[in-house]
Design a protein around this motif. Structure first.
Motif: not given
Length: 438
Positions: A151, A383, A387, A414
């Motif tokens: 992630i 991200g 993500s 995220a």
């Protein structure tokens, strides 16, 4: 560099709008939000997610639907995440493909070596921080959250590019460096999704459907017409195929490839990737979503620009369907994802970028300092889109740690990675980045 196409701005605004609506909705009426996300559109045996898993995600009230004896459910969530997001990943794959295959591609030759090595650091650093900290928290915590290791490895290419332009100015060589890093990061992310996050039991034989679709459409509608036109400057066969068939053969091949990915157990959102390289493309590219590409006549660029508005809408719904996390879900996975992005990214990009530029002697773009690598790493810590996507496939929605749903907590990390934008601006000021407008 040519002016960035409006897609990035529109995509960013619509994606953020969808995410904000989801956050508000999920925190005011969680029950209604999740029933909207998992609302069933079609009960069948061909396309969709596993019925049992859908019933668990839908929760109370799923029994009111008269479904009969079916195995799959095409829900709103599946439609967006597994079908429509395939077009977003196809656009990302198009940019990666051109950067690699074209003679002047940005990821070819020595000029791409330092960004590529920095990208490696920008992925290993977050993974090391995430996994390392999880291991220190004990085996129970590690077992619950270790599957989310990828992630924090992601970089949101559009948001990172926009913030990079704010920090460095449009004409700074670090912006180009950042763009190369983000493109390479996307390519690696697609590989990680395909290999480490299958959507079901693996059945590799089904990939022959995807391979056959890609080979068939390339040979029949790309290679063969060009061979028949050899020596004829008017190119009658290629022109006929282009005029009367347009993108339809590739769309049909894409549908077959998508189905092959679904049945193979790989994430079907990646199902269009084998088709992208088969589409006729120009021998040059102007950079990601460049306005100048609108004037290229090759089919690949035309398809990309045809998808502009549809994909903007898809990304709005992606944010709406995936960012609906209750604030009470903040927990250990949140901080691990955030630590991986905010600490691991800058460290990895800086260390590996410096090794490539100095000890390995590959150098940096003219006008870019080694200190700029720190700022690039901070910007790359955003991200968000990828993500969120990885978080949605890495964890089952029912996995719980200390009373908190792991998937929701990871998604919150995220979302919080947006803080990297503010950090990047501050770090840029502290390290005295000189903006270069152009």
């Amino acid at each position: 560099m040519y002016r960035v196409w409006n897609f990035i701005n529109n995509y960013s605004l619509l994606l953020v709008a969808g995410a904000l609506i989801a956050l508000i909705w999920a925190n005011f009426d969680t029950h209604a939000y999740h029933h909207f996300v998992e609302y069933p559109l079609w009960f069948n045996d061909w396309i969709g997610g596993d019925f049992t898993r859908w019933a668990n995600n839908y929760g109370e009230g799923f029994e009111k639907f008269e479904v009969g004896d079916v195995t799959k459910v095409l829900s709103v969530h599946y439609l967006v995440n597994d079908i429509l997001m395939a077009f977003f990943f196809a656009i990302a794959a198009k940019e990666v493909w051109e950067a690699v295959i074209l003679k002047e591609g940005s990821l070819r030759g020595k000029k791409a070596a330092t960004p590529l090595i920095a990208t490696l650091g920008g992925m290993l650093g977050p993974i090391a921080i995430y996994v390392g900290l999880a291991a220190l928290m004990g085996s129970a915590t590690f077992d619950a959250i270790s599957r989310g290791w990828a992630i924090p490895s992601a970089t949101d290419i559009a948001f990172a590019y926009l913030v990079g332009r704010v920090v460095f100015g449009a004409g700074h060589p670090a912006v180009r460096f950042l763009l190369l890093l983000a493109i390479a990061d996307d390519a690696a992310g697609l590989i990680i999704l395909a290999i480490f996050y299958p959507s079901g039991d693996l059945a590799p034989a089904w990939l022959l459907v995807s391979l056959g679709s890609a080979v068939g459409v390339f040979v029949l509608f790309n290679w063969l017409p060009r061979m028949m036109d050899r020596g004829d400057q008017l190119r009658p066969m290629s022109s006929w195929v282009r005029k009367y068939l347009s993108f339809w053969p590739y769309l049909l091949a894409g549908c077959a490839s998508w189905f092959g990915f679904q049945e193979a157990g790989l994430h079907p959102a990646l199902g269009l990737l084998p088709i992208v390289p088969t589409i006729p493309h120009a021998d040059r590219a102007f950079g990601i979503f460049s306005e100048a590409e609108q004037y290229l006549t090759d089919l690949l660029n035309q398809i990309e620009h045809m998808l502009k508005h549809p994909v903007e809408v898809v990304l709005f719904f992606f944010g709406l369907l995936n960012a609906g996390v209750e604030f009470s879900s903040i927990g250990t996975p949140t901080w691990l994802v955030l630590a991986g992005l905010m600490i691991g990214k800058p460290l990895g990009v800086t260390i590996f970028g410096w090794i490539a530029a100095r000890p390995l002697g590959l150098g940096l773009p003219s006008g870019m300092r080694a200190l700029d690598l720190v700022v690039v790493g901070c910007v790359a810590a955003i991200g968000f889109t990828v993500s969120l996507f990885i978080a949605s496939v890495a964890f089952d929605g029912n996995v719980v740690l200390n009373g908190i749903h792991v998937q929701d907590a990871a998604k919150m990390g995220a979302l919080f990675s947006f803080a990297a934008a503010a950090v990047s601006i501050v770090v840029g000021k502290l390290l005295r980045v000189e903006k270069q407008h152009g």
